[in-house]
Structure formats: C-alpha cells, structure tokens
Design a protein around this motif. Structure first.
Motif, PDB file in Angstrom:
ATOM      1  N   GLU A 174       0.832  -1.207   0.000  1.00 53.50           N
ATOM      2  CA  GLU A 174       0.000   0.000   0.000  1.00 53.50           C
ATOM      3  C   GLU A 174       0.865   1.255   0.000  1.00 53.50           C
ATOM      4  O   GLU A 174       0.489   2.282  -0.567  1.00 53.50           O
ATOM      5  CB  GLU A 174      -0.928   0.006   1.211  1.00 53.50           C
ATOM      6  N   HIS A 178       1.201   5.445  -2.323  1.00 48.56           N
ATOM      7  CA  HIS A 178       1.295   6.786  -1.755  1.00 48.56           C
ATOM      8  C   HIS A 178       2.638   7.464  -2.031  1.00 48.56           C
ATOM      9  O   HIS A 178       2.721   8.694  -1.989  1.00 48.56           O
ATOM     10  CB  HIS A 178       1.062   6.727  -0.239  1.00 48.56           C
ATOM     11  N   GLN A 179       3.676   6.675  -2.281  1.00 46.02           N
ATOM     12  CA  GLN A 179       4.994   7.249  -2.527  1.00 46.02           C
ATOM     13  C   GLN A 179       5.013   7.941  -3.883  1.00 46.02           C
ATOM     14  O   GLN A 179       4.794   7.306  -4.908  1.00 46.02           O
ATOM     15  CB  GLN A 179       6.056   6.147  -2.502  1.00 46.02           C
ATOM     16  N   HIS A 180       5.260   9.236  -3.903  1.00 45.78           N
ATOM     17  CA  HIS A 180       5.212  10.022  -5.131  1.00 45.78           C
ATOM     18  C   HIS A 180       6.484   9.824  -5.956  1.00 45.78           C
ATOM     19  O   HIS A 180       7.247  10.771  -6.196  1.00 45.78           O
ATOM     20  CB  HIS A 180       5.001  11.501  -4.822  1.00 45.78           C
ATOM     21  N   ARG A 279      -7.320   5.648  -4.590  1.00 50.31           N
ATOM     22  CA  ARG A 279      -6.094   6.422  -4.417  1.00 50.31           C
ATOM     23  C   ARG A 279      -5.789   7.232  -5.665  1.00 50.31           C
ATOM     24  O   ARG A 279      -5.378   8.390  -5.597  1.00 50.31           O
ATOM     25  CB  ARG A 279      -4.931   5.458  -4.082  1.00 50.31           C
ATOM     26  N   THR A 282      -7.652  10.486  -5.875  1.00 46.93           N
ATOM     27  CA  THR A 282      -7.288  11.544  -4.915  1.00 46.93           C
ATOM     28  C   THR A 282      -6.046  12.294  -5.329  1.00 46.93           C
ATOM     29  O   THR A 282      -5.720  13.339  -4.731  1.00 46.93           O
ATOM     30  CB  THR A 282      -7.055  10.940  -3.516  1.00 46.93           C
ATOM     31  N   LEU A 283      -5.327  11.810  -6.326  1.00 44.75           N
ATOM     32  CA  LEU A 283      -4.097  12.478  -6.760  1.00 44.75           C
ATOM     33  C   LEU A 283      -4.383  13.671  -7.671  1.00 44.75           C
ATOM     34  O   LEU A 283      -5.331  13.640  -8.443  1.00 44.75           O
ATOM     35  CB  LEU A 283      -3.194  11.472  -7.478  1.00 44.75           C
TER      36      LEU A 283
END
Length: 283
Positions: A174, A178-180, A279, A282-283
C-alpha cells in the motif's frame, strides 16, 4: 527445431539430464573426466549449468553413457549454437549479467510470483514510473543509459500479453500507492496502468495493506515456476544494487513460505482494485 527456451534453462536441463545419465551408469565425476580427457571441475560445471557444452563434447558423453536415440535427439536439441541470442542481448552493454539471467528466466516461466515491499513490481510499471525508479537509484552512472534501461523494462512486460502469456501473481505494498515516485502525475499514471494490468485474465494483483504484519522484509522476492517438471523453481532476491539467484530446494521452500505468508495478509483482488482506484482519484 530446438525448443524455444533460454540459454540458462537449456543449460540447466542439459546438466540435469547428463547427471542423471551418469548416475544411472554408476560413474563418478572422476571416472567420466578421465575417460573424455577433461578435469573433474569442467564436468562438474557442465552438470551445474555454469558453462555451456559443445555438440562434439556432448556426443562423447552420450557415447560413454550409452544413451538411446530418443535421449540423444532431446539433449542434442538443447545445445545452443554460439550465435544464438535473445532480444535482451542487444542491451548487454547496459544490463548486468545477473539482470540478463533474471530476464532469461522471466521469459521462460509459466508462473511468476512477485512481491516488492517498496515499489511497484517491474512487470507492472508504466514507462514514466520505470524511468523515475531508474533515475532515483544511486547506481545509474550514465544518464545516456536511462532510455535503454526503460526500454528493456518495457520489453520484459511482453510476457504478460504474448500468445502464451505468463501467469503473474503480484503483491503491491500500500505504501507504493502513496509514494510520489516521479511526482503526483507520474504516480497517477502508474496507478491507472496498474488497474489496466489487473484486468488481464492472467494477472492476479493484490495490495498488502499498512495494517499487515507481513511487510517487514526489505526488497523484492520473485519466484519463477516452469511448466516442464524437469525445471525446478528459481528464486531471485532483489535489493539495492543487484539481485541474488537461489535454486536449492530449501531456499525455494523458504521464500515460497514468505510469499504465501504475505499473500494471506493482502486485500482481496476486488478490494485491492477499489483501493488503487480510490487512491488514483485523490491524486
């Protein structure tokens, strides 16, 4: 026509069959080496698939082992001519020998189990995400190599969509959602690519949630399984700076248990798909 398989796999098959023939005749390495005029180390390396074998030398061994015609034909087909290559050999100046071996097994596998506890697995990376991963590493010394390395990673992914696609069971942490890596836009594109790949019938994709306890391992684990019963499974461990190949029964069992342990803690494929889609939005 020789079977469609990689150099490494052909050597493994050939070495395994030659060892079986030697054992069936009750001969020691020393006995065979003396008969054919080699040293013991050379024969051992051939049986362990460390080196190749010329057709003439193969025939000398088969004569000694009194192999039948069917066995001779099967093993003769496994001997590669020196000029035979695979597509990744065009990039030998860019990729290490270990990476070439990894691609060779990947190209031949019938089922791949892949988990990386930090990033999206290579077979599921978008081109932009792959570029961001490659350029983020401390071991890229020449920026001119980046385009070639991205191309290699993209060409590897053909195993998922060719006429006889490999079955892929992939676990994505997961945290990777989230890691950009490469920035928000690159990650958004990567997640869309991930959802697209998850729709393939031969791809099983699940997410290891933050709450799971199975993500303590650092790095990546890839298990290659092959359709032919004579080809034992292989394990590649990926870490910063390289890979390690493991092929003993004990090691394979050990990392299969790790993968199964992680897989039991992942979200279902449907829940994983919904989480990735949420996810992405939401970006």
């Amino acid at each position: 026509m020789p079977p469609k398989s990689t150099v490494s796999l052909r050597r493994r098959r050939l070495g395994t069959e030659l060892r079986k023939l030697r054992d069936a005749k009750g001969l020691r390495l020393e006995d065979v080496a003396e008969h054919v005029g080699w040293n013991k180390a050379k024969l051992s390396r051939i049986e362990l698939a460390r080196v190749g074998l010329r057709r003439h030398d193969l025939h000398s061994l088969l004569d000694l082992y009194e192999a039948d015609a069917a066995t001779r034909a099967a093993l003769d087909a496994l001997v590669l001519d020196g000029t035979e290559r695979r597509w990744w050999m065009r990039y030998a100046d860019l990729i290490s020998v270990a990476y070439q071996e990894f691609i060779a097994y990947e190209a031949e596998a019938s089922h791949i189990q892949d988990v990386n506890f930090s990033i999206i697995p290579g077979l599921l990376q978008s081109p932009d995400y792959a570029r961001a991963v490659i350029t983020a590493g401390p071991f890229i010394t020449d920026p001119d190599d980046v385009d070639g390395l991205v191309l290699v990673r993209g060409r590897r992914q053909a195993v998922l969509t060719d006429e006889a696609p490999v079955r892929l069971t992939a676990v994505v942490p997961e945290a990777a959602l989230h890691q950009h890596v490469g920035g928000a836009a690159v990650l958004r594109g990567q997640l869309a690519h991930l959802l697209e790949r998850a729709e393939l019938p031969n791809v099983s994709l699940s997410v290891l949630p933050f709450a799971a306890t199975g993500g303590a391992y650092v790095g990546g684990v890839t298990l290659f399984h092959f359709a032919q019963t004579g080809d034992p499974s292989m394990v590649f461990l990926e870490y910063q700076g390289g890979t390690t190949l493991l092929d003993t029964d004990r090691e394979i069992s050990r990392y299969q248990r790790l993968f199964d342990h992680v897989l039991r803690q992942t979200l279902s494929e449907d829940d994983s798909f919904r989480l990735i889609e949420q996810r992405r939005k939401t970006l």
